[in-house]
Design a protein around this motif. Structure first.
Motif, mmCIF file in Angstrom:
data_model
loop_
_atom_site.group_PDB
_atom_site.id
_atom_site.type_symbol
_atom_site.label_atom_id
_atom_site.label_comp_id
_atom_site.label_asym_id
_atom_site.label_seq_id
_atom_site.Cartn_x
_atom_site.Cartn_y
_atom_site.Cartn_z
ATOM 1 N N GLN A 37 5.365 8.928 5.950
ATOM 2 C CA GLN A 37 3.979 8.567 6.257
ATOM 3 C C GLN A 37 3.041 9.729 5.952
ATOM 4 O O GLN A 37 1.944 9.527 5.420
ATOM 5 N N ILE A 40 2.395 9.775 2.292
ATOM 6 C CA ILE A 40 1.427 8.737 1.909
ATOM 7 C C ILE A 40 0.001 9.234 2.139
ATOM 8 O O ILE A 40 -0.883 9.030 1.302
ATOM 9 N N ARG A 60 2.892 7.238 -4.300
ATOM 10 C CA ARG A 60 2.535 6.489 -3.094
ATOM 11 C C ARG A 60 3.248 5.139 -3.071
ATOM 12 O O ARG A 60 3.720 4.702 -2.015
ATOM 13 N N TYR A 64 5.560 3.903 -0.045
ATOM 14 C CA TYR A 64 5.373 2.617 0.631
ATOM 15 C C TYR A 64 6.670 1.809 0.598
ATOM 16 O O TYR A 64 7.067 1.202 1.597
ATOM 17 N N ARG A 69 7.065 -1.297 3.052
ATOM 18 C CA ARG A 69 5.714 -1.857 2.937
ATOM 19 C C ARG A 69 5.526 -2.359 1.507
ATOM 20 O O ARG A 69 4.767 -1.812 0.708
ATOM 21 N N GLU A 72 2.004 -3.247 -0.143
ATOM 22 C CA GLU A 72 1.206 -2.070 -0.528
ATOM 23 C C GLU A 72 1.812 -1.364 -1.741
ATOM 24 O O GLU A 72 1.086 -0.904 -2.631
ATOM 25 N N ALA A 73 3.143 -1.306 -1.785
ATOM 26 C CA ALA A 73 3.812 -0.707 -2.945
ATOM 27 C C ALA A 73 3.484 -1.497 -4.208
ATOM 28 O O ALA A 73 3.172 -0.912 -5.256
#
Length: 90
Positions: A37, A40, A60, A64, A69, A72-73
């Protein structure tokens, strides 16, 4: 002796001025330490500094994905694909 119109001490150069490259490198170090995190956050700052810096988008997306996630990826990968497409045509 210094000439009278020239100061003896020059103003210091700002140290550690954030750049997209330096923020991405910091993010990679955090990612490699398992601090996903936090990585990110660094990649996001890099993107804010340079929205066309593809390494930040790629890293990023990877971070993710590590956190599960996927949406978002996938969005970051779409942005990365768009940047790569525009740079190859321009």
């Amino acid at each position: 002796a210094f000439p009278p119109d020239e100061p003896a001490v020059k103003a210091p150069v700002p140290y550690g001025v954030p750049t997209a490259t330096s923020m991405t490198e910091r993010g990679v170090r955090l990612f490699n330490q398992g601090r996903t995190q936090e990585s990110i956050d660094q990649f996001t700052k890099a993107i804010a500094l340079d929205p066309n810096y593809t390494q930040a988008w790629a890293r990023r997306a990877e971070a993710y994905a590590r956190l599960g996630r996927g949406a978002e990826a996938a969005e970051d990968r779409r942005r990365l694909d768009a940047l790569n497409a525009s740079s190859s045509t321009g």
